[in-house]
Motif scaffolding. Structure first.
Motif, PDB file in Angstrom:
ATOM      1  N   HIS A  28       0.838  -1.210   0.000  1.00  0.00           N
ATOM      2  CA  HIS A  28       0.000   0.000   0.000  1.00  0.00           C
ATOM      3  C   HIS A  28       0.868   1.253   0.000  1.00  0.00           C
ATOM      4  O   HIS A  28       0.594   2.205  -0.735  1.00  0.00           O
ATOM      5  CB  HIS A  28      -0.945  -0.006   1.198  1.00  0.00           C
ATOM      6  N   ASP A  54      -6.937   5.078  -2.232  1.00  0.00           N
ATOM      7  CA  ASP A  54      -7.285   3.972  -1.331  1.00  0.00           C
ATOM      8  C   ASP A  54      -8.279   3.024  -1.981  1.00  0.00           C
ATOM      9  O   ASP A  54      -8.136   1.802  -1.912  1.00  0.00           O
ATOM     10  CB  ASP A  54      -7.873   4.502  -0.019  1.00  0.00           C
ATOM     11  N   PHE A  57      -6.523   1.046  -4.741  1.00  0.00           N
ATOM     12  CA  PHE A  57      -5.633   0.017  -4.188  1.00  0.00           C
ATOM     13  C   PHE A  57      -6.430  -1.167  -3.667  1.00  0.00           C
ATOM     14  O   PHE A  57      -6.106  -2.316  -3.969  1.00  0.00           O
ATOM     15  CB  PHE A  57      -4.763   0.595  -3.070  1.00  0.00           C
ATOM     16  N   TYR A  58      -7.466  -0.904  -2.883  1.00  0.00           N
ATOM     17  CA  TYR A  58      -8.209  -2.027  -2.301  1.00  0.00           C
ATOM     18  C   TYR A  58      -9.069  -2.746  -3.342  1.00  0.00           C
ATOM     19  O   TYR A  58      -9.352  -3.929  -3.183  1.00  0.00           O
ATOM     20  CB  TYR A  58      -9.013  -1.577  -1.088  1.00  0.00           C
ATOM     21  N   TYR A 110      -9.728  -1.739   4.401  1.00  0.00           N
ATOM     22  CA  TYR A 110     -10.161  -0.500   3.742  1.00  0.00           C
ATOM     23  C   TYR A 110     -10.938   0.376   4.726  1.00  0.00           C
ATOM     24  O   TYR A 110     -10.676   1.579   4.842  1.00  0.00           O
ATOM     25  CB  TYR A 110     -11.017  -0.822   2.524  1.00  0.00           C
TER      26      TYR A 110
END
Length: 147
Positions: A28, A54, A57-58, A110
């Motif tokens: 991350h 975010d 990425f998740y 998350y």
């Protein structure tokens, strides 16, 4: 590409477990840095990706973890360190367990990240509070003078 790290032992070493827990946070950080650098160089294209970094990425982690769980019956980090996710060696993981694992591997981190960002105060300096530059070029910090 599985490597035998535990030297034939039935249980993983403490180093494998510790490394397993740090793979995703390290990814991350690397992803955030890469998106920040690329967005500064190509703002027109990647500014939205940077804004929702975010979520991006998740979402990518959801896809990777889903593929790893379906193919290897282990998360990405578990597969990397040859850790086994099963109650017994001969039992297959059920679809319900796979879905529950996906929620634990992607949705909970998350939500934790979002809650941390909401709860930690953002440090910002208003225009009125910015320190003035003196003639020597130093900042506005002054040592306290005893009276």
């Amino acid at each position: 590409m599985n490597f035998e790290l535990s030297a034939g032992l039935d249980q993983p070493s403490i180093f494998e477990v510790a490394a397993h827990e740090r793979v995703v946070p390290s990814l991350h950080g690397a992803f955030e840095h890469a998106i920040t650098v690329m967005a500064s160089r190509h703002p027109r294209v990647l500014l939205r990706v940077h804004k929702y970094r975010d979520e991006v990425f998740y979402l990518l982690m959801l896809l990777v973890e889903r593929q790893c769980l379906h193919m290897c019956e282990a998360s990405m980090a578990e597969n990397l360190f040859s850790l086994i996710r099963a109650e017994a060696k001969d039992q297959k993981i059920t679809t319900r367990q796979l879905r529950f694992s996906l929620v634990l591997l992607t949705l909970l981190p998350y939500l934790q990240r979002k809650m941390e960002r909401l709860c930690t105060p953002q440090l910002s300096i208003d225009d009125d509070e910015q320190p003035q530059q003196d003639a020597a070029g130093g900042g506005g910090f002054q040592f306290p003078v005893e009276a």
